[in-house]
Write a protein that holds these residues in place. Structure first.
Motif, PDB file in Angstrom:
ATOM      1  N   SER A 190       0.635  -1.401  -0.059  1.00 49.01           N
ATOM      2  CA  SER A 190       0.202  -0.060  -0.165  1.00 49.01           C
ATOM      3  C   SER A 190       0.762   1.309   0.397  1.00 49.01           C
ATOM      4  CB  SER A 190      -0.948   0.182   1.377  1.00 49.01           C
ATOM      5  OG  SER A 190      -1.779   0.973   0.977  1.00 49.01           O
ATOM      6  N   ALA A 191       2.155   1.290   0.304  1.00 49.46           N
ATOM      7  CA  ALA A 191       3.269   2.065   0.868  1.00 49.46           C
ATOM      8  C   ALA A 191       3.447   2.431  -0.436  1.00 49.46           C
ATOM      9  CB  ALA A 191       3.645   2.306   2.052  1.00 49.46           C
ATOM     10  N   LEU A 192       3.684   1.433  -0.888  1.00 46.41           N
ATOM     11  CA  LEU A 192       4.380   1.746  -2.452  1.00 46.41           C
ATOM     12  C   LEU A 192       3.667   1.907  -3.002  1.00 46.41           C
ATOM     13  CD1 LEU A 192       7.247   1.105  -4.459  1.00 46.41           C
ATOM     14  CD2 LEU A 192       6.166  -1.127  -4.168  1.00 46.41           C
ATOM     15  N   THR A 193       2.286   1.567  -3.161  1.00 41.91           N
ATOM     16  CA  THR A 193       1.507   2.067  -4.379  1.00 41.91           C
ATOM     17  C   THR A 193       0.907   3.602  -4.134  1.00 41.91           C
ATOM     18  OG1 THR A 193       0.344   0.131  -4.200  1.00 41.91           O
ATOM     19  CG2 THR A 193      -0.843   2.179  -5.251  1.00 41.91           C
ATOM     20  N   ALA A 194       0.881   4.432  -2.875  1.00 42.36           N
ATOM     21  CA  ALA A 194       1.013   5.523  -2.563  1.00 42.36           C
ATOM     22  C   ALA A 194       1.713   6.120  -2.824  1.00 42.36           C
ATOM     23  CB  ALA A 194       0.331   6.189  -1.180  1.00 42.36           C
ATOM     24  N   LEU A 195       3.272   5.613  -2.919  1.00 39.94           N
ATOM     25  CA  LEU A 195       4.790   6.217  -3.642  1.00 39.94           C
ATOM     26  C   LEU A 195       4.599   6.758  -4.596  1.00 39.94           C
ATOM     27  CD1 LEU A 195       6.897   7.979  -2.635  1.00 39.94           C
ATOM     28  CD2 LEU A 195       8.278   5.609  -2.616  1.00 39.94           C
ATOM     29  N   GLN A 196       4.430   5.791  -5.679  1.00 42.18           N
ATOM     30  CA  GLN A 196       4.102   5.696  -7.474  1.00 42.18           C
ATOM     31  C   GLN A 196       3.360   6.069  -7.498  1.00 42.18           C
ATOM     32  OE1 GLN A 196       3.475   1.569  -7.502  1.00 42.18           O
ATOM     33  NE2 GLN A 196       5.684   0.880  -8.062  1.00 42.18           N
ATOM     34  N   ASN A 197       2.054   6.655  -6.579  1.00 43.80           N
ATOM     35  CA  ASN A 197       0.749   7.778  -7.572  1.00 43.80           C
ATOM     36  C   ASN A 197       1.412   8.791  -7.406  1.00 43.80           C
ATOM     37  OD1 ASN A 197      -0.603   5.963  -8.364  1.00 43.80           O
ATOM     38  ND2 ASN A 197      -1.978   5.314  -6.488  1.00 43.80           N
ATOM     39  N   SER A 198       2.507   9.277  -6.146  1.00 44.93           N
ATOM     40  CA  SER A 198       2.789  10.833  -6.270  1.00 44.93           C
ATOM     41  C   SER A 198       3.923  11.739  -7.478  1.00 44.93           C
ATOM     42  CB  SER A 198       3.162  10.983  -4.541  1.00 44.93           C
ATOM     43  OG  SER A 198       4.420   9.689  -4.778  1.00 44.93           O
ATOM     44  N   ASP A 199       4.428  12.347  -6.634  1.00 49.59           N
ATOM     45  CA  ASP A 199       5.009  13.421  -7.971  1.00 49.59           C
ATOM     46  C   ASP A 199       6.237  12.406  -7.444  1.00 49.59           C
ATOM     47  OD1 ASP A 199       3.702  15.012  -8.618  1.00 49.59           O
ATOM     48  OD2 ASP A 199       3.918  16.290  -6.859  1.00 49.59           O
ATOM     49  N   GLN A 200       7.492  12.132  -8.350  1.00 48.19           N
ATOM     50  CA  GLN A 200       8.373  11.853  -7.926  1.00 48.19           C
ATOM     51  C   GLN A 200       9.809  12.383  -7.740  1.00 48.19           C
ATOM     52  OE1 GLN A 200       9.092   8.044  -7.963  1.00 48.19           O
ATOM     53  NE2 GLN A 200       7.043   7.960  -7.181  1.00 48.19           N
ATOM     54  N   GLY A 201      10.158  12.246  -6.927  1.00 45.42           N
ATOM     55  CA  GLY A 201      11.433  12.851  -7.152  1.00 45.42           C
ATOM     56  C   GLY A 201      12.561  12.193  -6.764  1.00 45.42           C
ATOM     57  N   GLN A 202      13.898  12.182  -6.471  1.00 49.95           N
ATOM     58  CA  GLN A 202      15.162  11.527  -6.254  1.00 49.95           C
ATOM     59  C   GLN A 202      14.752  10.650  -4.602  1.00 49.95           C
ATOM     60  OE1 GLN A 202      17.709  10.542  -8.310  1.00 49.95           O
ATOM     61  NE2 GLN A 202      18.563   9.568  -6.285  1.00 49.95           N
ATOM     62  N   ALA A 203      14.412  11.527  -4.095  1.00 47.94           N
ATOM     63  CA  ALA A 203      14.237  10.984  -2.302  1.00 47.94           C
ATOM     64  C   ALA A 203      12.738   9.903  -2.923  1.00 47.94           C
ATOM     65  CB  ALA A 203      13.786  11.820  -1.488  1.00 47.94           C
ATOM     66  N   SER A 204      12.263  10.354  -3.759  1.00 49.55           N
ATOM     67  CA  SER A 204      11.187   9.510  -3.380  1.00 49.55           C
ATOM     68  C   SER A 204      11.395   8.312  -3.946  1.00 49.55           C
ATOM     69  CB  SER A 204       9.887   9.747  -4.444  1.00 49.55           C
ATOM     70  OG  SER A 204       9.193  10.660  -3.392  1.00 49.55           O
ATOM     71  N   MET A 205      12.082   8.109  -5.621  1.00 53.34           N
ATOM     72  CA  MET A 205      12.763   6.950  -6.093  1.00 53.34           C
ATOM     73  C   MET A 205      13.268   5.996  -4.920  1.00 53.34           C
ATOM     74  SD  MET A 205      13.926   8.405  -9.902  1.00 53.34           S
ATOM     75  CE  MET A 205      14.531   6.992 -10.549  1.00 53.34           C
ATOM     76  N   GLN A 206      13.946   6.891  -4.501  1.00 55.81           N
ATOM     77  CA  GLN A 206      14.694   5.778  -3.284  1.00 55.81           C
ATOM     78  C   GLN A 206      14.037   5.192  -2.161  1.00 55.81           C
ATOM     79  OE1 GLN A 206      17.792   8.731  -1.337  1.00 55.81           O
ATOM     80  NE2 GLN A 206      19.062   9.324  -2.857  1.00 55.81           N
ATOM     81  N   ARG A 207      12.834   5.557  -1.899  1.00 58.61           N
ATOM     82  CA  ARG A 207      11.901   4.976  -0.972  1.00 58.61           C
ATOM     83  C   ARG A 207      11.319   3.830  -1.993  1.00 58.61           C
ATOM     84  NH1 ARG A 207       7.763   7.175   0.722  1.00 58.61           N
ATOM     85  NH2 ARG A 207       7.072   5.091   2.010  1.00 58.61           N
TER      86      ARG A 207
END
Length: 230
Positions: A190-207
């Motif tokens: 669920s956390a991964l899906t929410a992250l992928q649906n948000s704006d992707q920055g460098q920190a988001s890609m690392q997470r």
């Protein structure tokens, strides 16, 4: 702008108006003018108060972000944090100070102190973004202090939008620590899906990479054959 000067200018304008319009309404207008001048004076005082809070908070942020702190700087962080919470509790800087103070204490290994700082924020009355961040950090501190139930209750106490991915990741971490692998995997996904649906920055890609590793590690462990019982 000097509030007293502004008030004097308003009174002078009132005097000119009165000379043109007579004395019959002067009492009412004086009351209005005095009230307006008082409001402007209060507004200027409030602005100065907020500017003082902003300056102190900037100092606090700079110190907290300093990699290697001296004992004097550590003491200054505590002093600034307490001052902002005590003297500026009528502004947002008190809440921001609690967040910074908690982050500093947590990074110093003082998880009980971090929990204490965050507990000063009223989650029900704070602005939504502040409440969400405060609850997330409070839950982390509570979990670090060995109270997983309190951490989960804190996470469930606020409506989440901005930090949905981080909330579910923490829920997954707590579930994994309790050997609830099914729930942990579901929360991580669920956390991964929410992250992928948000704006992707460098920190988001690392997470995203970290969450994928957490999910994969559970899948690999679950797929591993069970050895013969001794």
């Amino acid at each position: 702008m000097d509030p007293l000067r502004t008030e004097e200018e308003q009174l002078e304008a009132l005097k000119l108006w009165w000379e043109e319009n007579g004395k019959q309404t002067v009492a009412a207008i004086v009351l209005v003018a005095a009230g307006w001048g008082g409001w402007q004076y209060w507004g200027a005082q409030e602005q100065a108060h907020r500017e003082d809070g902003s300056a102190l908070y900037s100092q606090l942020q700079t110190l907290v972000a300093t990699p290697e702190l001296t004992d004097i700087q550590k003491a200054s962080i505590e002093t600034l944090g307490q001052r902002l919470q005590n003297e500026f509790d009528d502004t947002g800087y008190a809440e921001f100070a609690a967040l910074e103070l908690a982050k500093y204490r947590f990074n110093q290994g003082d998880t009980l102190g971090a929990e204490a700082a965050l507990s000063t924020i009223n989650l029900a009355e704070a602005r939504p973004e502040v409440a969400q961040l405060a609850a997330l950090r409070l839950a982390r501190a509570q979990w670090a202090n060995g109270d997983a139930d309190a951490a989960l209750a804190t996470l469930n106490s606020v409506s989440v939008s901005t930090f949905a991915s981080l909330y579910d990741e923490l829920r997954g971490d707590i579930a994994f620590s309790q050997a609830d692998r099914v729930s942990a995997r579901a929360y991580y996904q669920s956390a991964l899906t929410a992250l992928q649906n948000s704006d992707q920055g460098q920190a988001s890609m690392q997470r995203e990479g970290l969450l994928t590793m957490k999910i994969d590690s559970i899948l690999v462990d679950d797929a591993a054959p069970v050895g013969d019982a001794e």
